[in-house]
Design a protein around this motif. Structure first.
Motif, PDB file in Angstrom:
ATOM      1  N   MET A  19      17.244 -30.211   6.646  1.00  0.00           N
ATOM      2  CA  MET A  19      16.840 -28.820   6.633  1.00  0.00           C
ATOM      3  C   MET A  19      15.340 -28.735   6.847  1.00  0.00           C
ATOM      4  N   ALA A  20      14.887 -28.044   7.853  1.00  0.00           N
ATOM      5  CA  ALA A  20      13.469 -27.866   8.139  1.00  0.00           C
ATOM      6  C   ALA A  20      12.993 -26.544   7.526  1.00  0.00           C
ATOM      7  N   GLY A  21      11.731 -26.217   7.742  1.00  0.00           N
ATOM      8  CA  GLY A  21      11.180 -24.955   7.259  1.00  0.00           C
ATOM      9  C   GLY A  21      10.271 -25.154   6.071  1.00  0.00           C
ATOM     10  N   ILE A  22       9.888 -24.034   5.444  1.00  0.00           N
ATOM     11  CA  ILE A  22       8.975 -24.047   4.299  1.00  0.00           C
ATOM     12  C   ILE A  22       9.622 -23.283   3.151  1.00  0.00           C
ATOM     13  N   SER A  23       9.661 -23.928   1.994  1.00  0.00           N
ATOM     14  CA  SER A  23      10.130 -23.265   0.781  1.00  0.00           C
ATOM     15  C   SER A  23       9.111 -23.507  -0.327  1.00  0.00           C
ATOM     16  N   THR A  24       9.257 -22.769  -1.427  1.00  0.00           N
ATOM     17  CA  THR A  24       8.326 -22.901  -2.533  1.00  0.00           C
ATOM     18  C   THR A  24       8.991 -22.471  -3.825  1.00  0.00           C
ATOM     19  N   HIS A  25       8.374 -22.800  -4.920  1.00  0.00           N
ATOM     20  CA  HIS A  25       8.719 -22.220  -6.210  1.00  0.00           C
ATOM     21  C   HIS A  25       7.483 -22.306  -7.095  1.00  0.00           C
ATOM     22  N   VAL A  26       7.493 -21.530  -8.197  1.00  0.00           N
ATOM     23  CA  VAL A  26       6.326 -21.447  -9.069  1.00  0.00           C
ATOM     24  C   VAL A  26       6.774 -21.631 -10.517  1.00  0.00           C
ATOM     25  N   LEU A  27       6.053 -22.502 -11.222  1.00  0.00           N
ATOM     26  CA  LEU A  27       6.334 -22.756 -12.632  1.00  0.00           C
ATOM     27  C   LEU A  27       5.102 -22.471 -13.478  1.00  0.00           C
ATOM     28  N   ASP A  28       5.308 -21.833 -14.630  1.00  0.00           N
ATOM     29  CA  ASP A  28       4.251 -21.593 -15.605  1.00  0.00           C
ATOM     30  C   ASP A  28       4.223 -22.802 -16.531  1.00  0.00           C
ATOM     31  N   VAL A  29       3.227 -23.665 -16.385  1.00  0.00           N
ATOM     32  CA  VAL A  29       3.173 -24.889 -17.185  1.00  0.00           C
ATOM     33  C   VAL A  29       2.762 -24.612 -18.631  1.00  0.00           C
ATOM     34  N   SER A  30       2.159 -23.451 -18.906  1.00  0.00           N
ATOM     35  CA  SER A  30       1.793 -23.136 -20.285  1.00  0.00           C
ATOM     36  C   SER A  30       3.022 -22.773 -21.110  1.00  0.00           C
ATOM     37  N   LEU A  31       4.076 -22.286 -20.447  1.00  0.00           N
ATOM     38  CA  LEU A  31       5.313 -21.923 -21.140  1.00  0.00           C
ATOM     39  C   LEU A  31       6.473 -22.858 -20.807  1.00  0.00           C
ATOM     40  N   GLY A  32       6.311 -23.655 -19.745  1.00  0.00           N
ATOM     41  CA  GLY A  32       7.391 -24.535 -19.318  1.00  0.00           C
ATOM     42  C   GLY A  32       8.554 -23.775 -18.719  1.00  0.00           C
ATOM     43  N   LYS A  33       8.249 -22.676 -18.005  1.00  0.00           N
ATOM     44  CA  LYS A  33       9.306 -21.828 -17.446  1.00  0.00           C
ATOM     45  C   LYS A  33       8.984 -21.423 -16.007  1.00  0.00           C
ATOM     46  N   PRO A  34      10.023 -21.073 -15.237  1.00  0.00           N
ATOM     47  CA  PRO A  34       9.781 -20.515 -13.900  1.00  0.00           C
ATOM     48  C   PRO A  34       9.073 -19.167 -14.015  1.00  0.00           C
ATOM     49  N   ILE A  35       8.319 -18.832 -12.991  1.00  0.00           N
ATOM     50  CA  ILE A  35       7.633 -17.538 -12.937  1.00  0.00           C
ATOM     51  C   ILE A  35       8.434 -16.599 -12.050  1.00  0.00           C
ATOM     52  N   ALA A  36       8.856 -15.485 -12.608  1.00  0.00           N
ATOM     53  CA  ALA A  36       9.577 -14.459 -11.850  1.00  0.00           C
ATOM     54  C   ALA A  36       8.614 -13.333 -11.481  1.00  0.00           C
ATOM     55  N   GLY A  37       8.727 -12.845 -10.255  1.00  0.00           N
ATOM     56  CA  GLY A  37       7.958 -11.677  -9.831  1.00  0.00           C
ATOM     57  C   GLY A  37       6.596 -11.945  -9.224  1.00  0.00           C
ATOM     58  N   MET A  38       6.223 -13.204  -9.009  1.00  0.00           N
ATOM     59  CA  MET A  38       4.916 -13.485  -8.398  1.00  0.00           C
ATOM     60  C   MET A  38       4.984 -13.260  -6.890  1.00  0.00           C
TER      61      MET A  38
END
Length: 111
Positions: free
Chosen positions: A1-20
């Protein structure tokens, strides 16, 4: 699979970031051209790739992560975090996660 993907994690809480908000720019053009804009879902990922496999190509790109708008604290260190990278092989997948807190950020090429 080619292309660009991403995700964001809040390391201060140890959780994914929703809504960024995240934007993808082609920085090989002047001025840089906005290619895609998205917000992270409950899992800290975008619902679709920032650059789908069908549009994959070589070149210089920049993801911009709107960190300060998400954290909304007066002591947030970074405003918009730019991550500039080069796609040398359009057949490969480029996953570019951001690990952040109100006071720090880091990234790497994931899988």
């Amino acid at each position: 699979m080619a292309g660009i993907s991403t995700h964001v994690l809040d390391v201060s809480l140890g959780k994914p970031i929703a809504g960024m908000q995240i934007e993808l720019f082609d920085v090989g053009t002047q001025p840089p051209k906005l290619i895609a804009k998205a917000r992270t879902n409950h899992d800290g990922r975008t619902d679709t790739p920032m650059l789908p496999a069908a549009q994959a190509r070589t070149g210089d790109f920049e993801l911009r992560f709107w960190v300060a708008d998400y954290f909304k604290t007066p002591d947030t260190f970074a405003d918009i975090v730019p991550v500039r990278f080069t796609i040398a092989d359009a057949a490969q997948h480029y996953h570019v996660p951001l690990l952040c807190s109100p006071w720090s950020f880091g990234t790497y090429r994931g899988s």
